[in-house]
Design a protein around this motif. Sequence first.
Motif, PDB file in Angstrom:
ATOM      1  N   HIS A  81      88.790  44.142  53.487  1.00 59.63           N
ATOM      2  CA  HIS A  81      89.141  42.725  53.472  1.00 59.63           C
ATOM      3  C   HIS A  81      90.330  42.395  54.377  1.00 59.63           C
ATOM      4  O   HIS A  81      90.529  41.241  54.736  1.00 59.63           O
ATOM      5  N   GLN A  82      91.105  43.421  54.784  1.00 61.05           N
ATOM      6  CA  GLN A  82      92.186  43.173  55.742  1.00 61.05           C
ATOM      7  C   GLN A  82      91.648  42.880  57.134  1.00 61.05           C
ATOM      8  O   GLN A  82      92.362  42.322  57.977  1.00 61.05           O
ATOM      9  N   MET A  83      90.380  43.244  57.368  1.00 61.66           N
ATOM     10  CA  MET A  83      89.767  43.040  58.680  1.00 61.66           C
ATOM     11  C   MET A  83      88.924  41.769  58.727  1.00 61.66           C
ATOM     12  O   MET A  83      88.246  41.514  59.729  1.00 61.66           O
ATOM     13  N   LEU A  84      88.952  40.960  57.660  1.00 62.12           N
ATOM     14  CA  LEU A  84      88.176  39.728  57.622  1.00 62.12           C
ATOM     15  C   LEU A  84      89.032  38.534  58.011  1.00 62.12           C
ATOM     16  O   LEU A  84      90.219  38.468  57.666  1.00 62.12           O
ATOM     17  N   SER A  85      88.430  37.575  58.686  1.00 67.06           N
ATOM     18  CA  SER A  85      89.146  36.355  59.042  1.00 67.06           C
ATOM     19  C   SER A  85      89.540  35.604  57.774  1.00 67.06           C
ATOM     20  O   SER A  85      88.932  35.782  56.705  1.00 67.06           O
ATOM     21  N   ASP A  86      90.557  34.750  57.875  1.00 72.14           N
ATOM     22  CA  ASP A  86      91.020  33.999  56.712  1.00 72.14           C
ATOM     23  C   ASP A  86      89.905  33.141  56.121  1.00 72.14           C
ATOM     24  O   ASP A  86      89.748  33.057  54.904  1.00 72.14           O
ATOM     25  N   GLN A  87      89.119  32.499  56.979  1.00 70.66           N
ATOM     26  CA  GLN A  87      88.037  31.653  56.489  1.00 70.66           C
ATOM     27  C   GLN A  87      86.998  32.467  55.731  1.00 70.66           C
ATOM     28  O   GLN A  87      86.484  32.047  54.695  1.00 70.66           O
ATOM     29  N   THR A  88      86.706  33.662  56.243  1.00 72.73           N
ATOM     30  CA  THR A  88      85.737  34.523  55.564  1.00 72.73           C
ATOM     31  C   THR A  88      86.239  34.912  54.182  1.00 72.73           C
ATOM     32  O   THR A  88      85.492  34.887  53.199  1.00 72.73           O
ATOM     33  N   LYS A  89      87.518  35.267  54.078  1.00 71.23           N
ATOM     34  CA  LYS A  89      88.076  35.639  52.774  1.00 71.23           C
ATOM     35  C   LYS A  89      88.054  34.463  51.803  1.00 71.23           C
ATOM     36  O   LYS A  89      87.785  34.634  50.601  1.00 71.23           O
ATOM     37  N   GLN A  90      88.313  33.267  52.311  1.00 73.32           N
ATOM     38  CA  GLN A  90      88.255  32.085  51.457  1.00 73.32           C
ATOM     39  C   GLN A  90      86.848  31.858  50.931  1.00 73.32           C
ATOM     40  O   GLN A  90      86.646  31.538  49.763  1.00 73.32           O
ATOM     41  N   ARG A  91      85.858  32.033  51.815  1.00 68.44           N
ATOM     42  CA  ARG A  91      84.472  31.848  51.402  1.00 68.44           C
ATOM     43  C   ARG A  91      84.024  32.963  50.455  1.00 68.44           C
ATOM     44  O   ARG A  91      83.182  32.751  49.577  1.00 68.44           O
ATOM     45  N   LEU A  92      84.581  34.152  50.614  1.00 66.76           N
ATOM     46  CA  LEU A  92      84.153  35.296  49.827  1.00 66.76           C
ATOM     47  C   LEU A  92      84.742  35.288  48.417  1.00 66.76           C
ATOM     48  O   LEU A  92      84.136  35.805  47.480  1.00 66.76           O
ATOM     49  N   SER A  93      85.906  34.686  48.254  1.00 63.52           N
ATOM     50  CA  SER A  93      86.617  34.732  46.978  1.00 63.52           C
ATOM     51  C   SER A  93      85.781  34.243  45.797  1.00 63.52           C
ATOM     52  O   SER A  93      85.707  34.932  44.766  1.00 63.52           O
ATOM     53  N   PRO A  94      85.102  33.081  45.889  1.00 66.62           N
ATOM     54  CA  PRO A  94      84.279  32.645  44.749  1.00 66.62           C
ATOM     55  C   PRO A  94      83.136  33.611  44.443  1.00 66.62           C
ATOM     56  O   PRO A  94      82.733  33.756  43.286  1.00 66.62           O
ATOM     57  N   HIS A  95      82.620  34.261  45.485  1.00 67.02           N
ATOM     58  CA  HIS A  95      81.540  35.222  45.277  1.00 67.02           C
ATOM     59  C   HIS A  95      82.042  36.435  44.511  1.00 67.02           C
ATOM     60  O   HIS A  95      81.342  36.946  43.623  1.00 67.02           O
ATOM     61  N   VAL A  96      83.239  36.919  44.829  1.00 64.04           N
ATOM     62  CA  VAL A  96      83.816  38.050  44.106  1.00 64.04           C
ATOM     63  C   VAL A  96      83.951  37.694  42.624  1.00 64.04           C
ATOM     64  O   VAL A  96      83.610  38.491  41.744  1.00 64.04           O
TER      65      VAL A  96
END
Length: 268
Positions: free
Chosen positions: A215-230
Amino acid sequence: MANKDFTAAQAVELYIGNYRFDAIRIIETKEYRMSQSQILDPISIKRNWLTRLQSSLPRVYQMLVEQGLDPFTVSAAYTVNNTRISAVTRSLKDVRIIWRYFDKQGSPQASLLVDALAEDSLKSRFEQVWSEERTLLERRADDCRILSSPSPWTRVFETEFEDNLARITKLHKKNIRNGLYYWEFIYGWMTPEEKAKLDVVNPALPNGRRKYKIHQMLSDQTKQRLSPHVTSVLILMKSANSVDELRRLVRRQYGVDQPNLFDGWDIR
């Protein structure tokens, strides 16, 4: 009702990030069109949703028509990569209306597509006034969700997630084999190009681990989109007693195989 006659058309491949579409152009009118199925597939909506919309969701149908959705369709015949295709198509205006509707309904895939198109359009306008233009490869590179260098570490997976994963895998939460399930349930949306870049910028070490967390290699937008999925996967995991049961719950929740959940963002 759809026109039963097939209108002659041409098509070339188009990418929005890593989502691949057929960019259809009607030969006679030069009108741009998109396959109805290609509008719905990337956002995990059944292909007959538009066909049944008027009868099954009349209020939604009326609302979309008032926003400009064309109640009629055009059936076009075209060839891509030497393969002849016949498809029910929609105007680009219809595409915008449909994706925006599902964006407002909370669809992560639709949100990614809407965001990507808005940013791309704004960037294109800047390029026009500066007399610059990106190539197709440059556009796709812009959409890659993998960073070239790591971002600072932040917590993405709470202890509760790690504990529940260990519970259903019957492995210690620090066991490297648990990484397979992070790939399956959390990172399965990555494209081959993104996985290849990740292996270059953050390769696996001899012990099988990587120097930086994925997750350190993911763009900020990707992490934001991924958070609800986690969070969603954690909720389902709490109800599961095995990995197989979690797989069934995830597929029931999303209606698609997990690797396709964010497929194509090439935003994808």
